[in-house]
Design an enzyme around this catalytic site. Structure first.
Site, PDB file in Angstrom:
ATOM      1  N   ASP A   1      -9.760  46.901  11.340  1.00 44.42           N
ATOM      2  CA  ASP A   1      -9.450  45.937  10.733  1.00 44.42           C
ATOM      3  C   ASP A   1      -7.830  45.492  10.691  1.00 44.42           C
ATOM      4  O   ASP A   1      -7.203  46.686  10.597  1.00 44.42           O
ATOM      5  CB  ASP A   1     -10.059  45.869   9.260  1.00 44.42           C
TER       6      ASP A   1
ATOM      7  N   GLU B   1      -8.988  44.739  16.014  1.00 46.42           N
ATOM      8  CA  GLU B   1      -8.891  43.288  15.614  1.00 46.42           C
ATOM      9  C   GLU B   1      -7.527  43.023  15.650  1.00 46.42           C
ATOM     10  O   GLU B   1      -6.469  43.187  14.797  1.00 46.42           O
ATOM     11  CB  GLU B   1      -9.351  43.206  14.101  1.00 46.42           C
TER      12      GLU B   1
END
Length: 713
Positions: free
Chosen positions: A355, A392
């Site tokens: 993330d 990401e």
């Protein structure tokens, strides 16, 4: 508090124990890093919750250690740290705050944000105003760590190492996946055991999924503002412990059984040929910002080392969550690497999706660099370099968008693919309906071919292609809503992205839509699934898209632990058709290596590689004028498999609101084209046996995608 004496530590002060808890023959050895502390106490809790404190000894590097006899699996513990309180220097030591072990392998209990004593955003008992030390004891409202036993009968299990070119990823939430599935026993729904239940595994296998990517399963807690609203952080991007599985996702009630249940899930998924990828949140923690957040663990042990701080001791926040872990410092860098290795070696997971990965690659001057120590460490680590690593590739900091800039062996979420597919099949289709030109087909063609403009120095397999993910509209909502409808989140519909690239086909939502509109919407959903699953790169499906799951227009359902987010397994006939379609498309992908290239396809006949060629609606080679024309709404992609013994495959993408006759180009073998799939047909079982000679026309319905094959030479 009563104090338990520390046993003699038979080790040099220059050779501290590894952080965390190490079981010994007569007890356990504890080690925690608190570099600037003057004293650290281990806090042990008996069955009644009574606390006793054990002073630890400082070793080299600010590691505090101690061995305690008579403790073992099941023992509850935490820490307290005494030291300077100088917030302007990032030092916030406060012995009245109970601190979780950053290396704790189990977390029992919840952070209790008492709504009657909120100071600013949070309970004043945890933070005060951020500058004055609050000496109220936080222990009554804090969870505890629990010592666990690592023993588990893996029965020969190990990572699967599915090749990237054969990988199809399915993103899902442990809880939402099975909460409403009647084929899963009630007591197992919403749990690790539910994910591993035969009903779940059979569905994944039917879809042709090779990996399930689970939203965060690290121990987490909800933000105080959500608690005040009566909501929770459903997605789990608010980490409380990087080594502990979230206990709330276990049907088992005790911490040891929860860990064993997670391992059992991995073991059963592996047995079914399905890898387990974890969505991990190492960019920030649940402590939020120092001025309004809580002291739960890292802040009370070593804030100046764990977090990025400016010259005034304030958090440098590039995550939007109040704090950013400082991956340029050895303490958090080691913690993250140790955590990753733990999940691979001890829990047998197959990979990670990072993330806000740019935050993990920022240097001391906050600039991103692909050779950051953390990224270099993963590339060279003999354990981590072998598993799947997915970035990401952005955060919210300066110059935070970095798609295509992460190093091998990492892959990146490809937001360019997402936007190109949505633009062609939704926004430009809306423009065409209004009589306006769109963006043409050049960008979509680049994405179908593997995004060489972005991943040219690596491989098409560095691109994780997706159209939807947990964050945003699912596919069905992309075709039903022009605007977000996030009122249930309690923020006046201000949260969530405005950049959806969706189109409601003239009617907002489903209630007022007629059958003709719904039919067209479902066809466009099939178009987007087809484009995703037949393009070069690694496809990722959002769980539920295979049966048209919607969220009522909520594009930020992070706090919706309810039917908005949970999968409804009571399928209508059109949903069963869509499941069959998804399974058929993944089977086409698996059967045809020409769609799964490991290298970029040359655009002319050279070497032994297959060739990707492009044609217009008339079956002629695309010209530069056609590529540049925003009104071009039809394009044909010919994947020539002659040199690898595969068929020739032809994708016809027709993004016009009008029906059209499309002339098919010649296959390299000279054979006629056989229809494999047409998105205008609801179920692939109903595809007619159709053969089209080269240069002959095929009738394409409005907004449709078809695929043909011709045998190779």
């Amino acid at each position: 508090m009563p104090t338990r004496p520390v046993a003699s530590v038979p080790r040099s002060l220059d050779a501290p124990a590894a952080p965390g808890v190490t079981l010994t023959a007569d007890g356990a050895e504890f080690a925690v890093v608190a570099e600037c502390a003057r004293q650290v106490d281990l806090c042990l809790f008996d069955e009644s919750g009574t606390e006793s404190r054990v002073p630890l000894t400082r070793h080299r590097g600010g590691v505090w250690c101690g061995a305690v006899a008579g403790v073992g699996p099941g023992t509850r513990y935490a820490y307290r740290a005494e030291g300077p309180w100088r917030p302007e220097e990032g030092l916030r030591y406060n012995p009245s705050k109970l601190l979780l072990d950053p290396y704790g392998r189990a977390v029992e209990g919840e952070v209790r944000w008492n709504p009657t004593v909120f100071g600013h955003e949070v309970d004043a008992a945890f933070s005060g105003d951020g500058s004055v030390r609050d000496d109220r004891d936080s222990a009554p409202d804090m969870p505890r760590n629990v010592i666990v036993d690592d023993h588990f009968d893996w029965d020969g299990d190990s990572q699967l190492f599915t090749p990237w070119d054969r990988t199809v990823i399915y993103e899902a939430h442990v809880r939402g996946l099975t909460m409403l599935n009647p084929d899963v026993p009630q007591e197992l729904r919403g749990t690790y055991a539910g994910v591993a239940h035969p009903a779940t595994i059979n569905h994944l296998q039917r879809l042709g999924v090779t990996a399930i990517e689970l939203l965060p399963i690290h121990a987490s807690t909800s933000e105080p503002h959500l608690v005040k609203l009566g909501l929770s952080n459903y997605w789990g991007y608010n980490t409380l412990g990087f080594f502990a599985p979230h206990a709330g996702y276990a049907c088992a009630s005790d911490p040891q059984s929860a860990i064993d249940e997670f391992k059992g899930m991995v073991k059963l998924l592996h047995r079914a040929g399905i890898e387990v990828i974890l969505d991990v949140v190492y960019n920030h923690t649940a402590e939020q910002g120092a001025s309004t957040g809580a002291t739960l663990s890292w802040r009370g042990l070593d804030q100046s080392n764990y977090y990025r701080l400016d010259s005034r001791g304030h958090d440098v926040d590039v995550t939007g969550c109040g704090n950013t872990i400082d991956m340029t410092h050895e303490t958090p860098l080691r913690m993250v690497l140790d955590s990753l290795r733990y999940w691979v070696t001890e829990m047998h997971v197959d990979g990670f999706r990072f993330d806000l990965a740019v935050a993990l690659g920022r240097e001391r001057d906050d600039s991103f660099h692909p050779d950051h120590p953390f990224l270099m460490a993963m590339r060279t680590d003999p354990v981590l370099s072998r598993v799947k690593l997915i970035a990401e590739p952005w955060d919210i900091g300066s110059h935070g968008w970095r798609t295509g800039q992460f190093p091998h062996p990492m892959a990146d979420w490809n937001d360019k693919f997402r936007d190109a597919v949505r633009t062609f099949w939704l926004r430009d289709l809306a423009a065409d309906a209004a009589g306006h030109p769109g963006h043409g087909v050049a960008d979509l063609a680049m994405r179908i071919g593997g995004s060489q403009d972005t991943f040219g120095s690596r491989s098409p397999l560095a691109s994780v292609n997706y159209v939807t993910a947990h964050d945003g509209f699912p596919l069905a909502d992309l075709t039903a809503y022009n605007s977000k409808h996030n009122g249930a989140n309690g923020e006046g519909n201000r949260d969530g992205s405005e950049h959806n690239l969706s189109w409601n086909f003239g009617v907002e939502g489903h209630a007022a839509a007629n059958e003709e509109t719904e039919t067209l919407r479902r066809r466009v959903v099939r178009n987007m699934l087809g484009t995703l699953l037949l393009s070069a790169g690694v496809p990722m499906l959002l769980g539920g898209d295979e049966f048209g799951r919607g969220q009522g227009g909520n594009n930020n359902a992070y706090c919706q632990d309810n039917e908005i987010s949970w999968f409804d397994w009571g399928f209508e006939p059109w949903q069963r058709d869509l499941i069959d379609t998804t399974a058929y498309l993944t089977s086409l992908r698996a059967a045809h290596p020409v769609l799964r290239q490991r290298e970029f396809l040359p655009d002319h006949d050279t070497g032994s590689s297959p060739v990707l060629r492009w044609f217009d609606q008339d079956g002629a080679a695309m010209t530069s004028d056609a590529w540049a024309d925003g009104s071009t709404r039809t394009v044909q992609a010919l994947f020539d498999g002659d040199n690898i013994g595969d068929d020739n495959l032809l994708l016809v993408l027709h993004g016009s609101c009008d029906h059209a006759i499309v002339s098919l180009p010649s296959s390299s073998s000279g054979h006629a084209w056989e229809l494999l799939w047409d998105s205008a047909i609801d179920n692939p079982a109903d595809i007619p046996s159709t053969t089209i000679e080269h240069s002959a026309g095929y009738p394409m319905r409005a907004a449709s995608l078809a695929i043909f094959k011709a045998p190779s030479r």
